[in-house]
Every structure is written in C-alpha cells, then in structure tokens.
Design an enzyme around this catalytic site. Structure first.
Site, PDB file in Angstrom:
ATOM      1  N   GLU A   1       0.855  -1.197   0.000  1.00 47.94           N
ATOM      2  CA  GLU A   1       0.000   0.000   0.000  1.00 47.94           C
ATOM      3  C   GLU A   1       0.885   1.241   0.000  1.00 47.94           C
ATOM      4  N   LYS A   2       0.594   2.161  -0.918  1.00 48.53           N
ATOM      5  CA  LYS A   2       1.459   3.350  -1.018  1.00 48.53           C
ATOM      6  C   LYS A   2       1.232   4.351   0.105  1.00 48.53           C
TER       7      LYS A   2
ATOM      8  N   SER B   1      -9.621   3.356  -7.648  1.00 51.40           N
ATOM      9  CA  SER B   1     -10.026   4.435  -8.556  1.00 51.40           C
ATOM     10  C   SER B   1      -9.762   5.795  -7.925  1.00 51.40           C
TER      11      SER B   1
ATOM     12  N   GLY C   1     -23.183  16.802 -10.748  1.00 48.70           N
ATOM     13  CA  GLY C   1     -23.397  15.350 -10.791  1.00 48.70           C
ATOM     14  C   GLY C   1     -24.343  14.908  -9.689  1.00 48.70           C
TER      15      GLY C   1
ATOM     16  N   GLY D   1     -25.318  12.009  -8.755  1.00 48.90           N
ATOM     17  CA  GLY D   1     -25.182  10.575  -8.474  1.00 48.90           C
ATOM     18  C   GLY D   1     -25.022  10.354  -6.982  1.00 48.90           C
TER      19      GLY D   1
ATOM     20  N   GLY E   1     -18.391  10.927 -11.256  1.00 48.12           N
ATOM     21  CA  GLY E   1     -17.926   9.551 -11.419  1.00 48.12           C
ATOM     22  C   GLY E   1     -16.469   9.398 -11.017  1.00 48.12           C
TER      23      GLY E   1
ATOM     24  N   LEU F   1     -18.093  -0.447  -6.201  1.00 53.68           N
ATOM     25  CA  LEU F   1     -18.644  -0.575  -4.859  1.00 53.68           C
ATOM     26  C   LEU F   1     -17.719  -1.434  -3.998  1.00 53.68           C
TER      27      LEU F   1
ATOM     28  N   HIS G   1     -18.431  -3.568  -1.608  1.00 50.94           N
ATOM     29  CA  HIS G   1     -18.804  -4.981  -1.417  1.00 50.94           C
ATOM     30  C   HIS G   1     -18.573  -5.790  -2.679  1.00 50.94           C
TER      31      HIS G   1
ATOM     32  N   HIS H   1     -43.573  -7.602  13.410  1.00 50.63           N
ATOM     33  CA  HIS H   1     -44.367  -6.366  13.479  1.00 50.63           C
ATOM     34  C   HIS H   1     -44.052  -5.636  14.774  1.00 50.63           C
TER      35      HIS H   1
HETATM   36  P1  FAD Z   1      -9.615   1.398  -3.337  1.00 50.38           P
HETATM   37  O1  FAD Z   1     -10.430   1.388  -2.122  1.00 50.38           O
HETATM   38  O2  FAD Z   1      -9.596   2.623  -4.175  1.00 50.38           O
HETATM   39  O3  FAD Z   1      -8.131   1.062  -2.868  1.00 50.38           O
HETATM   40  C1  FAD Z   1      -7.055   1.061  -3.734  1.00 50.38           C
HETATM   41  C2  FAD Z   1      -5.791   1.237  -2.929  1.00 50.38           C
HETATM   42  O4  FAD Z   1      -4.685   0.978  -3.775  1.00 50.38           O
HETATM   43  C3  FAD Z   1      -5.586   2.643  -2.382  1.00 50.38           C
HETATM   44  O5  FAD Z   1      -5.325   2.590  -1.007  1.00 50.38           O
HETATM   45  C4  FAD Z   1      -4.372   3.155  -3.147  1.00 50.38           C
HETATM   46  O6  FAD Z   1      -3.553   4.016  -2.370  1.00 50.38           O
HETATM   47  C5  FAD Z   1      -3.641   1.868  -3.425  1.00 50.38           C
HETATM   48  N1  FAD Z   1      -2.728   1.930  -4.568  1.00 50.38           N
HETATM   49  C6  FAD Z   1      -2.996   2.370  -5.817  1.00 50.38           C
HETATM   50  N2  FAD Z   1      -1.920   2.202  -6.613  1.00 50.38           N
HETATM   51  C7  FAD Z   1      -0.963   1.637  -5.840  1.00 50.38           C
HETATM   52  C8  FAD Z   1       0.346   1.207  -6.100  1.00 50.38           C
HETATM   53  N3  FAD Z   1       0.891   1.283  -7.308  1.00 50.38           N
HETATM   54  N4  FAD Z   1       1.066   0.688  -5.061  1.00 50.38           N
HETATM   55  C9  FAD Z   1       0.513   0.583  -3.828  1.00 50.38           C
HETATM   56  N5  FAD Z   1      -0.725   0.957  -3.541  1.00 50.38           N
HETATM   57  C10 FAD Z   1      -1.463   1.469  -4.540  1.00 50.38           C
HETATM   58  N6  FAD Z   1     -18.811   2.015  -1.908  1.00 50.38           N
HETATM   59  C11 FAD Z   1     -19.746   1.312  -1.230  1.00 50.38           C
HETATM   60  O7  FAD Z   1     -19.918   0.119  -1.514  1.00 50.38           O
HETATM   61  N7  FAD Z   1     -20.487   1.880  -0.231  1.00 50.38           N
HETATM   62  C12 FAD Z   1     -20.332   3.182   0.104  1.00 50.38           C
HETATM   63  O8  FAD Z   1     -21.023   3.670   0.994  1.00 50.38           O
HETATM   64  C13 FAD Z   1     -19.385   3.951  -0.599  1.00 50.38           C
HETATM   65  N8  FAD Z   1     -19.201   5.244  -0.298  1.00 50.38           N
HETATM   66  C14 FAD Z   1     -18.247   5.961  -0.970  1.00 50.38           C
HETATM   67  C15 FAD Z   1     -18.096   7.306  -0.662  1.00 50.38           C
HETATM   68  C16 FAD Z   1     -17.155   8.064  -1.314  1.00 50.38           C
HETATM   69  C17 FAD Z   1     -17.002   9.532  -0.955  1.00 50.38           C
HETATM   70  C18 FAD Z   1     -16.323   7.465  -2.293  1.00 50.38           C
HETATM   71  C19 FAD Z   1     -15.257   8.261  -2.985  1.00 50.38           C
HETATM   72  C20 FAD Z   1     -16.473   6.129  -2.615  1.00 50.38           C
HETATM   73  C21 FAD Z   1     -17.443   5.369  -1.963  1.00 50.38           C
HETATM   74  N9  FAD Z   1     -17.658   4.029  -2.276  1.00 50.38           N
HETATM   75  C22 FAD Z   1     -18.613   3.313  -1.609  1.00 50.38           C
HETATM   76  C23 FAD Z   1     -16.877   3.344  -3.314  1.00 50.38           C
HETATM   77  C24 FAD Z   1     -15.754   2.498  -2.655  1.00 50.38           C
HETATM   78  O9  FAD Z   1     -14.944   3.353  -1.879  1.00 50.38           O
HETATM   79  C25 FAD Z   1     -14.933   1.798  -3.722  1.00 50.38           C
HETATM   80  O10 FAD Z   1     -15.784   1.050  -4.561  1.00 50.38           O
HETATM   81  C26 FAD Z   1     -13.934   0.866  -3.076  1.00 50.38           C
HETATM   82  O11 FAD Z   1     -13.064   1.554  -2.222  1.00 50.38           O
HETATM   83  C27 FAD Z   1     -13.117   0.138  -4.138  1.00 50.38           C
HETATM   84  O12 FAD Z   1     -12.204  -0.707  -3.513  1.00 50.38           O
HETATM   85  P2  FAD Z   1     -10.830  -1.131  -4.194  1.00 50.38           P
HETATM   86  O13 FAD Z   1     -10.191  -2.065  -3.244  1.00 50.38           O
HETATM   87  O14 FAD Z   1     -11.064  -1.577  -5.575  1.00 50.38           O
HETATM   88  O15 FAD Z   1      -9.976   0.216  -4.325  1.00 50.38           O
HETATM   89  P1  NAD Z   2     -22.019   8.449 -10.176  1.00 54.15           P
HETATM   90  O1  NAD Z   2     -21.720   7.717 -11.413  1.00 54.15           O
HETATM   91  O2  NAD Z   2     -22.842   7.833  -9.131  1.00 54.15           O
HETATM   92  O3  NAD Z   2     -22.744   9.823 -10.537  1.00 54.15           O
HETATM   93  C1  NAD Z   2     -22.212  10.740 -11.419  1.00 54.15           C
HETATM   94  C2  NAD Z   2     -23.335  11.634 -11.904  1.00 54.15           C
HETATM   95  O4  NAD Z   2     -22.774  12.714 -12.611  1.00 54.15           O
HETATM   96  C3  NAD Z   2     -24.316  10.937 -12.842  1.00 54.15           C
HETATM   97  O5  NAD Z   2     -25.620  11.173 -12.417  1.00 54.15           O
HETATM   98  C4  NAD Z   2     -24.019  11.585 -14.184  1.00 54.15           C
HETATM   99  O6  NAD Z   2     -25.142  11.632 -15.043  1.00 54.15           O
HETATM  100  C5  NAD Z   2     -23.558  12.973 -13.756  1.00 54.15           C
HETATM  101  N1  NAD Z   2     -22.743  13.672 -14.743  1.00 54.15           N
HETATM  102  C6  NAD Z   2     -21.770  13.171 -15.534  1.00 54.15           C
HETATM  103  N2  NAD Z   2     -21.253  14.147 -16.312  1.00 54.15           N
HETATM  104  C7  NAD Z   2     -21.896  15.300 -15.977  1.00 54.15           C
HETATM  105  C8  NAD Z   2     -21.820  16.639 -16.432  1.00 54.15           C
HETATM  106  N3  NAD Z   2     -20.961  16.991 -17.384  1.00 54.15           N
HETATM  107  N4  NAD Z   2     -22.631  17.554 -15.861  1.00 54.15           N
HETATM  108  C9  NAD Z   2     -23.512  17.203 -14.895  1.00 54.15           C
HETATM  109  N5  NAD Z   2     -23.632  15.936 -14.439  1.00 54.15           N
HETATM  110  C10 NAD Z   2     -22.833  15.001 -14.968  1.00 54.15           C
HETATM  111  O7  NAD Z   2     -20.588   8.921  -9.629  1.00 54.15           O
HETATM  112  P2  NAD Z   2     -20.165   9.534  -8.230  1.00 54.15           P
HETATM  113  O8  NAD Z   2     -21.327  10.034  -7.491  1.00 54.15           O
HETATM  114  O9  NAD Z   2     -19.035  10.454  -8.530  1.00 54.15           O
HETATM  115  O10 NAD Z   2     -19.606   8.266  -7.479  1.00 54.15           O
HETATM  116  C11 NAD Z   2     -18.494   7.514  -8.022  1.00 54.15           C
HETATM  117  C12 NAD Z   2     -18.578   6.082  -7.646  1.00 54.15           C
HETATM  118  O11 NAD Z   2     -18.422   5.900  -6.255  1.00 54.15           O
HETATM  119  C13 NAD Z   2     -19.896   5.492  -8.049  1.00 54.15           C
HETATM  120  O12 NAD Z   2     -19.667   4.497  -9.017  1.00 54.15           O
HETATM  121  C14 NAD Z   2     -20.463   4.893  -6.825  1.00 54.15           C
HETATM  122  O13 NAD Z   2     -20.847   3.577  -7.039  1.00 54.15           O
HETATM  123  C15 NAD Z   2     -19.354   4.954  -5.785  1.00 54.15           C
HETATM  124  N6  NAD Z   2     -19.972   5.415  -4.534  1.00 54.15           N
HETATM  125  C16 NAD Z   2     -20.842   4.597  -3.917  1.00 54.15           C
HETATM  126  C17 NAD Z   2     -21.488   5.010  -2.778  1.00 54.15           C
HETATM  127  C18 NAD Z   2     -22.450   4.107  -2.117  1.00 54.15           C
HETATM  128  O14 NAD Z   2     -22.438   2.923  -2.411  1.00 54.15           O
HETATM  129  N7  NAD Z   2     -23.313   4.579  -1.227  1.00 54.15           N
HETATM  130  C19 NAD Z   2     -21.259   6.272  -2.272  1.00 54.15           C
HETATM  131  C20 NAD Z   2     -20.380   7.097  -2.945  1.00 54.15           C
HETATM  132  C21 NAD Z   2     -19.732   6.652  -4.072  1.00 54.15           C
END
Ligand code: FAD
Ligand code: NAD
Length: 467
Positions: free
Chosen positions: A33-34, A146, A181, A183, A272, A320, A322, A445
C-alpha cells in the site's frame, strides 16, 4: 529478495480482503500500500468517513427539526463542523487500525510503498524516502482502485473546486454548495451540508438524479430532497467552472439549449470515478487495459498475463466496496483451486441519503428494454405502523416479478433503513424466491421490513393488507 505466493497491490476493500482470504487459504501473502494507512478509498476517504458525517449531520437535522415533534425540547442546536470532522477522523483511525490488526493476526506481510511491476513475477516496492526492494511472487492481484473523475475544462483546486476527498474535510460549512453530478457522491455529501445549513444546488446532465437506479426511486428521492430544500438543475450540461476569489461560477446549457448559470462558494465535482493504474508499471508485465483504462480481465478476473489477476474499482463493473470484496475472495479461492461464484446481478446498490435508497436486480427500465413480461407490486412506507411511530413516512418498496413464473427480478426501495432492508431482497433473490414466497414469510411487526411483504402481496394478485 523476499518471496511470496501471492502479492496484492492496493489495500482497499478489494485488496485487503483478497490478502486475508489468501492467508486463510495458506498462501504466503504480501500486501503493498502506497499510503501509510490501510483500507484504501473506502476506509480513508470514501464509505466510512462519508457515513460518519452523514450520521452526525442526521443527528443535527433531527435535533433541529424533529425532536420537538417527539416532545424533546432543547435549545437551538449548533453545528460544530470541526468536531464532526474530528469524530469522523477518529472513526477512520479506528477502522484502518483494525485492518492492521487483521493483517498481523493472519500473518500477511504489509509493505508501505508504491508497488510497480518489474516483470510478471517481480514487483518493486518504492518507499517515500526513495529506497526500494523487490518482491518475487508466484501470483499478483492488482487492486489499485479508482480516483475521482473530472470534466476536461474543470481544474480541481482542492480549495473551492473540490472532489469528495476535500468535501470530507472542509473547515467551514459552505453558504452555497453547488454539486456537479446528481449521483451517489453528490447526493450523499450534498445531504451532509444541506442538513448543516448550506444551500445546495445539484446540476445534473441527465433528466433525473441517480439515473442508473430504478426510475421510481429517482422520482421519490427528488421529491423528498426538494422537500428538504435541495435544489436541482436537471438536463443541464456544465460548460465552464470559474473561480473568482471565494466564489465559483458555473455556466451550463439547459435542455432548451439556453445558457444558465449558478454561483456558489464551493463546487463539488462528483461526475464519477476512473480506474487508477498510474505508476503500476503494468506495461512491464505486459498487462492490457481496456478502452476505458480499466485492467482487462476475463470471467475469472484473470488478466491477459496468466499469473496476474485484478479486482475492484480498477476492473469493469460497479465501483462498490462490497463488489470489490466479493472479487477479492473470488480470486483467492480461484488460486486455491476452488470454484467460487459471484452473481453480479445481485450486487445491491445503496445511497445513504435520508430516507435511504437501495436496489438489487433488474430495474423496471431494464426489464422494459429487454422486453420482459413482468408484474409490479409496491407499497408506500407511510402505510406502515413502524413508519408512523418513528415519523419516517417517506418512501416506498417496489418488487418486480416475472409475469409467468413469479420469480423476483428486482427489488427497489426508498425509506428508513433501506440500506439494511435490501439484504432481505438479496437473500430472497439468491435463493430464486417468488414474490409469493416472500408474501408468505412472517415479517416481525412493527418493522420497516413489513413493506417488503406488503409489496410482494401487491405483486401477487394485489393482496396487500394495509393499503
Ligand atoms: P480502493 O479502495 O480505491 O483502494 C485502492 C488502494 O490501492 C488505495 O489505497 C491506493 O492508495 C492503493 N494503490 C494504488 N496504486 C498503488 C500502487 N501502485 N502501489 C501501492 N498501492 C497502490 N462504496 C460502497 O460500496 N459503499 C459506500 O457507501 C461507498 N461510499 C463511498 C463514498 C465516497 C465519498 C467514495 C469516494 C467512494 C465510496 N464508495 C462506496 C466506493 C468504494 O470506496 C470503492 O468502490 C472501493 O473503495 C473500491 O475498492 P478497491 O479495493 O477496488 O480500491
Ligand atoms: P455516479 O456515477 O454515481 O454519478 C455521477 C453523476 O454525474 C451521474 O448522475 C451523471 O449523469 C452525472 N454527470 C456526468 N457528467 C456530468 C456533467 N458533465 N454535468 C452534470 N452531471 C454530470 O458517480 P459519483 O457520485 O461520482 O460516485 C463515483 C462512484 O463511487 C460510483 O460508481 C459509486 O458507485 C461509488 N460510490 C458509492 C457510494 C455508495 O455505495 N453509497 C457512495 C459514494 C460513491
């Protein structure tokens, strides 16, 4: 040179879960992990911190607007954002430390530094001080996750024009937060600041918010968030974002093609996320990316290089936590010669607004597009005794079932605790339940879950009892 059976790069929910499952299965496992804390986006700047702030702001909202109705009289509550952020940091700290504990317990060797391929079987770890070492590995799992996407004409300055990462650490409550956005991120973090007193305007390109979820959820959520004071500019494509001191102006085109603008003191860009592979040296190992920059994998999550796998946000599919976790377990078990399985149709999606939104399986729009013969049952939350007791009367549960076989094809809900309720739908669908099966199961209930039973009754001959 240290030697490992499996080396996982990235410690998010995909990577750390893969490492733990590999260790459980007897592989000598390394995790790179970086950053100095484990847990990736989800634990550090994603799922956990956002939910901590959502919970704090919800308490504030209740204290301000709902306590009096319950007969609790308090002085006008004040929001202390610094304390909320500090508490959020404590939650993150405890959670990420828990991952260190699990690594130690399972004897996973953790390396802090940037992991990059030297070849398909050699991975270099470069520390922040520039020193490095090479790990020799039989298998590698890429789990590098990401990063936030932006639009080509927007410069994220991390002060006023921000992503979710900065929005989790603001020093002041914005006066007017403009969210680009509508989303998941935009609506969750928009809700946090709306509850704390900001004016919040969401600018969304499509004609509805949460556009990938079932249309009924989008419609109801729009109604509820509008009632809470959130403003929406739908079918509006942002064209420019300009900062002038403490103010940021967004210019966009609405659906009639007319230019519109909105000005705020903060702009959250939540359009996104994109896969992250920078500095990973995939080219040295010969690993291919797809047209969207994701690591290309087959149905076994194996890349074009046989001993290298990839999981989570860096590959195709829902971004996501999960989903990433399931894939981590899947790859570990595949390497151990097992035959694991993931049902991608049954990965639930949740939005943690209040009320919460959740869905699993096919949306009505998808079924229409497929030309499937289906029936719909739905039930409003306001008809439940449980909802009236708590005052959470907004929302509905909708069940889509096959017209002929009655098999449940999709369950979509908006209402109190939908994030937890959706697990019942996932379980039912995993066992290929019919709507009738659900309608004949006893639901305690009074609970919010009774709405699932009632929606199932409605889907099977319009038999809902309390409607
Ligand atoms: P990540 O969690 O992105 O982890 C990747 C890791 O790799 C990072 O720690 C990074 O530093 C490390 N890394 C990258 N390149 C290198 C390298 N070359 N060497 C060493 N380490 C490296 N998802 C949900 O399901 N429920 C939620 O409620 C939810 N809420 C979210 C809220 C926000 C604000 C955001 C931004 C995202 C949310 N997500 C949620 C999405 C969720 O965080 C991601 O889907 C999830 O973290 C992806 O897991 P991952 O293991 O693929 O990658
Ligand atoms: P998202 O894909 O959920 O939503 C992005 C939104 O931006 C979309 O509605 C899209 O139509 C809109 N959009 C795109 N281009 C646009 C433009 N030029 N002008 C206006 N609107 C525009 O992406 P996010 O909210 O950034 O979240 C990123 C990822 O993180 C998602 O894939 C999501 O699954 C994950 N995430 C999950 C949770 C959770 O599970 N509760 C919470 C946060 C994030």
């Amino acid at each position: 040179m240290s030697q490992f059976d499996v080396t996982v790069i990235g410690s998010g929910p995909g990577g750390y879960v893969a490492a733990l499952r590999c260790a459980q299965l007897g592989f000598k496992t390394a995790l790179i992990e970086k950053y100095s804390t484990l847990g990736g986006t989800c634990l550090n700047v994603g799922c956990i911190p956002s939910k901590a702030l959502l919970d704090s702001s919800e308490h504030f909202e209740n204290a301000k607007h709902n306590f009096a109705n319950h007969g609790i009289i308090i002085n006008e509550p004040q929001a202390d954002l610094a304390r909320m952020v500090a508490r959020k940091n404590e939650v993150v700290d405890q959670t990420t430390k828990g991952i260190n504990f699990l690594m130690d317990k399972n004897k996973v060797t953790v390396f802090e530094g940037l992991g990059s391929f030297e070849s398909a079987t050699q991975i270099k770890v470069t520390k922040t001080d520039g020193s490095s070492e090479i790990l020799e590995t039989k298998y590698a799992i890429v789990a590098t996750g990401s990063k936030p996407s932006t639009l080509p004409f927007i410069t994220i300055d991390k002060e006023r024009i921000i992503t979710s990462t900065e929005a989790l650490n603001l020093k002041e409550i914005p006066k007017h937060l403009v969210v680009i956005g509508g989303g998941v991120i935009g609506l969750e973090l928009g809700s946090v600041y709306l509850r704390l007193g900001s004016q919040v305007t969401v600018v969304e390109y499509m004609d509805k918010i949460i556009p990938t979820m079932d249309g009924a959820l989008s419609k109801e959520l729009t109604k509820v968030l509008k009632k809470q004071g959130m403003k929406f500019m739908l079918s509006t494509g942002v064209q420019s974002v300009e900062r002038n001191g403490d103010s940021v102006k967004i210019t966009a085109k609405d659906k009639k093609g007319e230019q519109v603008s909105v000005e705020g003191d903060y702009v959250l860009v939540s359009v996104g996320r994109k896969p992250f592979t920078e500095g990973l040296g995939l080219e040295k190992a010969g690993v291919e990316l797809d047209e969207r920059g994701r690591v290309k994998v087959n149905d076994h999550l194996q890349t074009n290089v046989a001993n290298i796998y990839a999981i989570g946000d860096v590959v195709k599919g829902a971004m996501l936590a999960h989903k990433a976790e399931e894939e981590g377990v899947f790859v570990a078990e595949t390497l151990a010669g097992q035959k694991p399985h993931i049902n991608y149709n049954l990965i639930p999606g949740v939005v943690y607004t209040w009320p919460e939104v959740a869905g699993v399986g096919k949306t009505e729009e998808q079924l229409k597009e497929e030309g499937a013969a289906y029936k719909v049952g739905s039930f409003p939350m306001r008809a439940l005794g449980r909802s009236r007791a708590s005052g959470d009367i907004d929302g509905l549960i909708k069940i889509l079932a096959d017209e002929k076989t009655d098999e449940v094809l999709g369950v979509h809900m908006i209402g109190a605790r939908a994030a937890d309720l959706i697990a019942e739908a996932v379980t039912a669908m995993e066992f290929r339940a019919s709507a009738e099966d659900i309608s004949r199961m006893s639901h305690a209930h009074p609970t919010y879950a009774e709405a699932i039973k009632e929606a199932a009754l409605d889907a099977t001959g319009k038999r809902a009892i309390h409607m």
